[in-house]
Design a protein around this motif. Structure first.
Motif, short mmCIF file in Angstrom:
data_model
loop_
_atom_site.label_atom_id
_atom_site.label_comp_id
_atom_site.label_asym_id
_atom_site.label_seq_id
_atom_site.Cartn_x
_atom_site.Cartn_y
_atom_site.Cartn_z
N LYS A 1 8.60 -4.88 -7.28
CA LYS A 1 7.73 -3.72 -7.47
C LYS A 1 6.49 -4.18 -8.22
CE LYS A 1 7.18 0.87 -7.55
NZ LYS A 1 6.88 1.66 -6.40
N GLY B 1 3.31 -2.18 -7.81
CA GLY B 1 2.33 -1.10 -7.88
C GLY B 1 2.97 0.23 -7.58
N GLY C 1 4.38 0.17 -2.90
CA GLY C 1 4.23 -0.54 -4.17
C GLY C 1 5.11 -1.77 -4.28
N GLU D 1 0.82 -1.22 0.00
CA GLU D 1 0.00 0.00 0.00
C GLU D 1 0.86 1.26 0.00
OE1 GLU D 1 -2.40 1.80 3.60
OE2 GLU D 1 -3.47 0.07 2.76
#
Length: 172
Positions: free
Chosen positions: A122, A124, A89, A86
């Motif tokens: 990674k 997001g 990412g 959150e």
């Protein structure tokens, strides 16, 4: 709950309590703090505005365990995994609990669980949830001291838990 504990204020996330004449904050949810380094030996830090100090701060990614109705009964590892994604990412292939430590033992009963996040990927953008405005910084461990000093000189608050993380990274 001890018999001599008096609740002075009850909020959604915190209580102000008094025991034997000592007032302190009681945290209602456990806290997880993640130490996450990329394959390029960069420590992942977050920057966000913090109302209590009225400034932007540089911190390790962190969050509350089970603070949402759908998260009741959430484990430390699940919360750490969720919060890391959150806020930054990044997803960890493995989370290892290092130690549980008080964050401000004279003012709060909060105990933070520090977790090492390994095998990062990674997946997001990060940036937090709708209530947060988080900037993600991947800082080379070889430049971290100078980088933190520049942030401090620019007027940002530096969370001292970062230095705890650096110690553990040196001794892993």
């Amino acid at each position: 709950m001890p018999n001599n504990l008096k609740t002075c204020y009850h909020g959604r996330y915190l209580h102000l309590v008094e025991r034997d004449g000592w007032e302190y904050v009681s945290r209602l949810h456990p806290v997880v703090v993640m130490i996450a380094c990329t394959d390029a030996d960069e420590l992942i830090l977050v920057e966000q505005y913090r109302k209590p100090v009225d400034r932007r701060t540089i911190e390790l990614p962190a969050g509350l365990v089970g603070d949402q109705n759908h998260d009741r009964g959430e484990s430390l590892i699940s919360a750490a995994t969720r919060e890391l994604i959150e806020e930054t990412g990044y997803e960890a292939g493995r989370m290892i609990e290092i130690m549980r430590c008080p964050t401000s033992s004279g003012m709060s009963n909060e105990i933070a669980a520090f977790l090492m996040a390994e095998n990062l990927q990674k997946i997001g953008p990060g940036g937090g949830d709708d209530s947060e405005d988080i900037a993600v910084h991947c800082v080379a461990c070889s430049d971290i001291d100078d980088w933190l000093q520049r942030q401090y000189q620019a007027g940002l608050c530096i969370d001292p838990k970062i230095y705890t993380a650096l110690y553990w990274l040196q001794h892993r």
